[in-house]
Design an enzyme around this catalytic site. Sequence first.
Site, PDB file in Angstrom:
ATOM      1  N   GLU A  15       0.855  -1.193   0.000  1.00 37.45           N
ATOM      2  CA  GLU A  15       0.000   0.000   0.000  1.00 37.45           C
ATOM      3  C   GLU A  15       0.886   1.236   0.000  1.00 37.45           C
ATOM      4  O   GLU A  15       1.885   1.281   0.719  1.00 37.45           O
ATOM      5  CB  GLU A  15      -0.896  -0.007   1.236  1.00 37.45           C
ATOM      6  CG  GLU A  15      -1.800   1.214   1.328  1.00 37.45           C
ATOM      7  CD  GLU A  15      -2.783   1.115   2.471  1.00 37.45           C
ATOM      8  OE1 GLU A  15      -3.546   0.135   2.527  1.00 37.45           O
ATOM      9  OE2 GLU A  15      -2.774   2.028   3.318  1.00 37.45           O
ATOM     10  N   THR A  46      -3.848   4.858  -1.396  1.00 35.70           N
ATOM     11  CA  THR A  46      -4.863   5.402  -0.484  1.00 35.70           C
ATOM     12  C   THR A  46      -5.525   6.644  -1.064  1.00 35.70           C
ATOM     13  O   THR A  46      -5.059   7.236  -2.047  1.00 35.70           O
ATOM     14  CB  THR A  46      -4.268   5.734   0.901  1.00 35.70           C
ATOM     15  OG1 THR A  46      -3.298   6.759   0.733  1.00 35.70           O
ATOM     16  CG2 THR A  46      -3.635   4.523   1.549  1.00 35.70           C
ATOM     17  N   ARG A 105     -15.949   3.406   3.551  1.00 34.48           N
ATOM     18  CA  ARG A 105     -16.798   4.527   3.967  1.00 34.48           C
ATOM     19  C   ARG A 105     -15.949   5.754   4.247  1.00 34.48           C
ATOM     20  O   ARG A 105     -16.297   6.870   3.892  1.00 34.48           O
ATOM     21  CB  ARG A 105     -17.587   4.142   5.229  1.00 34.48           C
ATOM     22  CG  ARG A 105     -18.614   5.206   5.609  1.00 34.48           C
ATOM     23  CD  ARG A 105     -18.971   5.166   7.060  1.00 34.48           C
ATOM     24  NE  ARG A 105     -17.815   5.462   7.896  1.00 34.48           N
ATOM     25  CZ  ARG A 105     -17.803   5.338   9.206  1.00 34.48           C
ATOM     26  NH1 ARG A 105     -18.883   4.900   9.827  1.00 34.48           N
ATOM     27  NH2 ARG A 105     -16.718   5.629   9.899  1.00 34.48           N
ATOM     28  N   GLY A 106     -14.796   5.547   4.892  1.00 33.65           N
ATOM     29  CA  GLY A 106     -13.961   6.685   5.292  1.00 33.65           C
ATOM     30  C   GLY A 106     -14.401   7.221   6.637  1.00 33.65           C
ATOM     31  O   GLY A 106     -15.504   6.917   7.114  1.00 33.65           O
ATOM     32  N   ASP A 107     -13.528   8.015   7.238  1.00 34.14           N
ATOM     33  CA  ASP A 107     -13.864   8.638   8.523  1.00 34.14           C
ATOM     34  C   ASP A 107     -14.468  10.007   8.272  1.00 34.14           C
ATOM     35  O   ASP A 107     -14.106  10.681   7.304  1.00 34.14           O
ATOM     36  CB  ASP A 107     -12.609   8.756   9.394  1.00 34.14           C
ATOM     37  CG  ASP A 107     -12.172   7.388   9.893  1.00 34.14           C
ATOM     38  OD1 ASP A 107     -13.063   6.574  10.226  1.00 34.14           O
ATOM     39  OD2 ASP A 107     -10.956   7.131   9.927  1.00 34.14           O
ATOM     40  N   ALA A 125     -19.979   1.431   3.779  1.00 27.96           N
ATOM     41  CA  ALA A 125     -19.234   0.947   2.610  1.00 27.96           C
ATOM     42  C   ALA A 125     -20.076  -0.030   1.789  1.00 27.96           C
ATOM     43  O   ALA A 125     -20.002  -0.042   0.553  1.00 27.96           O
ATOM     44  CB  ALA A 125     -17.930   0.281   3.062  1.00 27.96           C
ATOM     45  N   TYR A 145     -11.540  -5.700  10.109  1.00 28.57           N
ATOM     46  CA  TYR A 145     -10.908  -5.255  11.356  1.00 28.57           C
ATOM     47  C   TYR A 145     -10.751  -6.428  12.346  1.00 28.57           C
ATOM     48  O   TYR A 145     -11.713  -6.791  13.034  1.00 28.57           O
ATOM     49  CB  TYR A 145     -11.767  -4.136  11.981  1.00 28.57           C
ATOM     50  CG  TYR A 145     -11.909  -2.978  11.022  1.00 28.57           C
ATOM     51  CD1 TYR A 145     -11.019  -1.918  11.057  1.00 28.57           C
ATOM     52  CD2 TYR A 145     -12.892  -2.982  10.027  1.00 28.57           C
ATOM     53  CE1 TYR A 145     -11.106  -0.871  10.135  1.00 28.57           C
ATOM     54  CE2 TYR A 145     -12.992  -1.950   9.097  1.00 28.57           C
ATOM     55  CZ  TYR A 145     -12.093  -0.899   9.159  1.00 28.57           C
ATOM     56  OH  TYR A 145     -12.175   0.118   8.239  1.00 28.57           O
ATOM     57  N   LYS A 165     -20.921  -6.647   3.329  1.00 24.97           N
ATOM     58  CA  LYS A 165     -20.024  -6.132   2.275  1.00 24.97           C
ATOM     59  C   LYS A 165     -19.745  -7.224   1.238  1.00 24.97           C
ATOM     60  O   LYS A 165     -19.696  -6.956   0.044  1.00 24.97           O
ATOM     61  CB  LYS A 165     -18.716  -5.600   2.885  1.00 24.97           C
ATOM     62  CG  LYS A 165     -18.925  -4.349   3.731  1.00 24.97           C
ATOM     63  CD  LYS A 165     -17.665  -3.519   3.889  1.00 24.97           C
ATOM     64  CE  LYS A 165     -16.936  -3.784   5.149  1.00 24.97           C
ATOM     65  NZ  LYS A 165     -15.944  -2.734   5.476  1.00 24.97           N
ATOM     66  N   GLN A 212       4.938   6.360  15.498  1.00 24.32           N
ATOM     67  CA  GLN A 212       3.795   5.643  14.925  1.00 24.32           C
ATOM     68  C   GLN A 212       2.755   5.248  15.974  1.00 24.32           C
ATOM     69  O   GLN A 212       1.605   5.028  15.646  1.00 24.32           O
ATOM     70  CB  GLN A 212       4.268   4.391  14.183  1.00 24.32           C
ATOM     71  CG  GLN A 212       4.692   4.672  12.762  1.00 24.32           C
ATOM     72  CD  GLN A 212       5.407   3.476  12.169  1.00 24.32           C
ATOM     73  OE1 GLN A 212       6.612   3.323  12.344  1.00 24.32           O
ATOM     74  NE2 GLN A 212       4.691   2.609  11.484  1.00 24.32           N
TER      75      GLN A 212
HETATM   76  P1  FAD Z   1     -17.872   0.372   6.943  1.00 24.42           P
HETATM   77  O1  FAD Z   1     -17.700  -0.978   6.373  1.00 24.42           O
HETATM   78  O2  FAD Z   1     -19.058   1.161   6.487  1.00 24.42           O
HETATM   79  O3  FAD Z   1     -17.929   0.188   8.540  1.00 24.42           O
HETATM   80  C1  FAD Z   1     -17.900   1.318   9.401  1.00 24.42           C
HETATM   81  C2  FAD Z   1     -18.716   0.986  10.667  1.00 24.42           C
HETATM   82  O4  FAD Z   1     -20.105   0.871  10.331  1.00 24.42           O
HETATM   83  C3  FAD Z   1     -18.317  -0.335  11.314  1.00 24.42           C
HETATM   84  O5  FAD Z   1     -18.439  -0.202  12.704  1.00 24.42           O
HETATM   85  C4  FAD Z   1     -19.333  -1.323  10.775  1.00 24.42           C
HETATM   86  O6  FAD Z   1     -19.558  -2.434  11.618  1.00 24.42           O
HETATM   87  C5  FAD Z   1     -20.583  -0.449  10.628  1.00 24.42           C
HETATM   88  N1  FAD Z   1     -21.415  -0.878   9.507  1.00 24.42           N
HETATM   89  C6  FAD Z   1     -20.975  -1.261   8.277  1.00 24.42           C
HETATM   90  N2  FAD Z   1     -22.031  -1.585   7.488  1.00 24.42           N
HETATM   91  C7  FAD Z   1     -23.141  -1.408   8.247  1.00 24.42           C
HETATM   92  C8  FAD Z   1     -24.540  -1.571   7.997  1.00 24.42           C
HETATM   93  N3  FAD Z   1     -24.987  -1.986   6.799  1.00 24.42           N
HETATM   94  N4  FAD Z   1     -25.406  -1.283   9.010  1.00 24.42           N
HETATM   95  C9  FAD Z   1     -24.963  -0.848  10.210  1.00 24.42           C
HETATM   96  N5  FAD Z   1     -23.654  -0.672  10.506  1.00 24.42           N
HETATM   97  C10 FAD Z   1     -22.763  -0.938   9.526  1.00 24.42           C
HETATM   98  N6  FAD Z   1      -9.564   5.768   5.008  1.00 24.42           N
HETATM   99  C11 FAD Z   1      -9.374   6.763   4.097  1.00 24.42           C
HETATM  100  O7  FAD Z   1      -9.866   7.893   4.283  1.00 24.42           O
HETATM  101  N7  FAD Z   1      -8.626   6.546   2.961  1.00 24.42           N
HETATM  102  C12 FAD Z   1      -8.047   5.344   2.681  1.00 24.42           C
HETATM  103  O8  FAD Z   1      -7.390   5.165   1.652  1.00 24.42           O
HETATM  104  C13 FAD Z   1      -8.237   4.267   3.628  1.00 24.42           C
HETATM  105  N8  FAD Z   1      -7.707   3.042   3.389  1.00 24.42           N
HETATM  106  C14 FAD Z   1      -7.938   2.016   4.284  1.00 24.42           C
HETATM  107  C15 FAD Z   1      -7.440   0.748   3.998  1.00 24.42           C
HETATM  108  C16 FAD Z   1      -7.651  -0.327   4.879  1.00 24.42           C
HETATM  109  C17 FAD Z   1      -7.104  -1.694   4.544  1.00 24.42           C
HETATM  110  C18 FAD Z   1      -8.382  -0.107   6.080  1.00 24.42           C
HETATM  111  C19 FAD Z   1      -8.606  -1.232   7.040  1.00 24.42           C
HETATM  112  C20 FAD Z   1      -8.895   1.159   6.369  1.00 24.42           C
HETATM  113  C21 FAD Z   1      -8.697   2.232   5.476  1.00 24.42           C
HETATM  114  N9  FAD Z   1      -9.201   3.516   5.723  1.00 24.42           N
HETATM  115  C22 FAD Z   1      -9.017   4.534   4.804  1.00 24.42           C
HETATM  116  C23 FAD Z   1      -9.921   3.811   6.972  1.00 24.42           C
HETATM  117  C24 FAD Z   1     -11.464   3.608   6.847  1.00 24.42           C
HETATM  118  O9  FAD Z   1     -11.998   4.571   5.976  1.00 24.42           O
HETATM  119  C25 FAD Z   1     -12.063   3.737   8.258  1.00 24.42           C
HETATM  120  O10 FAD Z   1     -11.649   2.656   9.050  1.00 24.42           O
HETATM  121  C26 FAD Z   1     -13.571   3.962   8.342  1.00 24.42           C
HETATM  122  O11 FAD Z   1     -13.860   4.348   9.695  1.00 24.42           O
HETATM  123  C27 FAD Z   1     -14.412   2.729   8.051  1.00 24.42           C
HETATM  124  O12 FAD Z   1     -14.426   2.400   6.723  1.00 24.42           O
HETATM  125  P2  FAD Z   1     -15.101   1.006   6.255  1.00 24.42           P
HETATM  126  O13 FAD Z   1     -15.093   0.985   4.794  1.00 24.42           O
HETATM  127  O14 FAD Z   1     -14.530  -0.133   6.982  1.00 24.42           O
HETATM  128  O15 FAD Z   1     -16.612   1.287   6.772  1.00 24.42           O
END
Ligand code: FAD
Length: 284
Positions: A15, A46, A105-107, A125, A145, A165, A212
């Site tokens: 990455e 990213t 989804r992103g933060d 997401a 996670y 997902k 870190q």
């Molecule tokens: P989701 O899958 O939507 O999950 C987020 C939360 O919502 C979780 O608690 C989940 O249990 C809950 N949830 C999911 N689906 C549902 C549903 N249908 N109903 C109810 N609750 C639900 N961030 C960036 O900004 N840029 C990047 O490039 C980036 N790269 C990453 C790469 C990796 C490998 C990882 C692990 C993370 C990365 N992140 C990045 C961080 C990521 O955006 C955050 O961790 C964010 O908070 C969650 O994204 P997610 O896609 O996992 O969200």
Amino acid sequence: MIAKLYEDKPTLSFEVFPPKKDGEFEKAYEVLGELGKLQPDYISVTYGAGGSRAGFTVELASYIQNTLHIDAMAHMTCVGSKREDLMQVYRSLAERGVDHVLALRGDRPRDMSDEQFASRDFAHASDMMAFLKENTALHLAGACYPEKHFESFSMESDLNNLKKKQDAGAEFFISQLFLDNDFFYNFLEKAQKKGVSVPICAGIMPITSLKQIGTSISLSGSSVPKAMSDLLATYGDDPEQMRRAGVDYAIRQIRDLRENGVKHIHLYSMNRPKTTAEIVAGIQ
Ligand code: FAD
């Protein structure tokens, strides 16, 4: 096509993050050239928080795909994007032959109001994945996670959402970093019981500096095992010793994963070719 993953053969991927400014692409290309020599199966790029600098992600992914001829995967987040924004990024990727996206989804960005957050087009997401599956030709991956996502009340609910997902189109998952392999093994077992059957890549980040702990690790929500805190206490004040100890720790983690049947390793390269090359050499 990130072929080996679909054929269930062992993979090693990296990455990288895109530059923060326009003038920094030459340096990024240099880093990628060095990483490319290590022949990863694919490199993911990213995406800036909330979709900022999406063009930079596209540009770097295109360089990986078309100049280095290594499969590229672009990360995309939806928290700050409308449907049309995602489609625009998709079209840019498609024009450049990049057909894999890590859909996230992103933060929530700090400057996003409650109203903006509540009216976002995609809540999760999985919603973004369903949309992209229906409207694009992309291959989709998702994040997972091993110590659960920080917003989830329980591992159980996080795993139910992970399965959503997969059902929405995720063809594989990449894990958040973890420093204790037992979390990953437990997670794999539970995910399988929930019906998650697509490949899960183990995300490994070398911890090469004390800094870190305050950045990557605290943001990830991952726990720090005693073996790592001992290492930080011993070498934290000596940058080169700490770097070497962190490389060694990552090598031991990956070797143990492979010995325990984990096929897919995703290295958070932190854009550091030397450290990445040492890890690759150590796991041959
Ligand atoms: P989701 O899958 O939507 O999950 C987020 C939360 O919502 C979780 O608690 C989940 O249990 C809950 N949830 C999911 N689906 C549902 C549903 N249908 N109903 C109810 N609750 C639900 N961030 C960036 O900004 N840029 C990047 O490039 C980036 N790269 C990453 C790469 C990796 C490998 C990882 C692990 C993370 C990365 N992140 C990045 C961080 C990521 O955006 C955050 O961790 C964010 O908070 C969650 O994204 P997610 O896609 O996992 O969200």
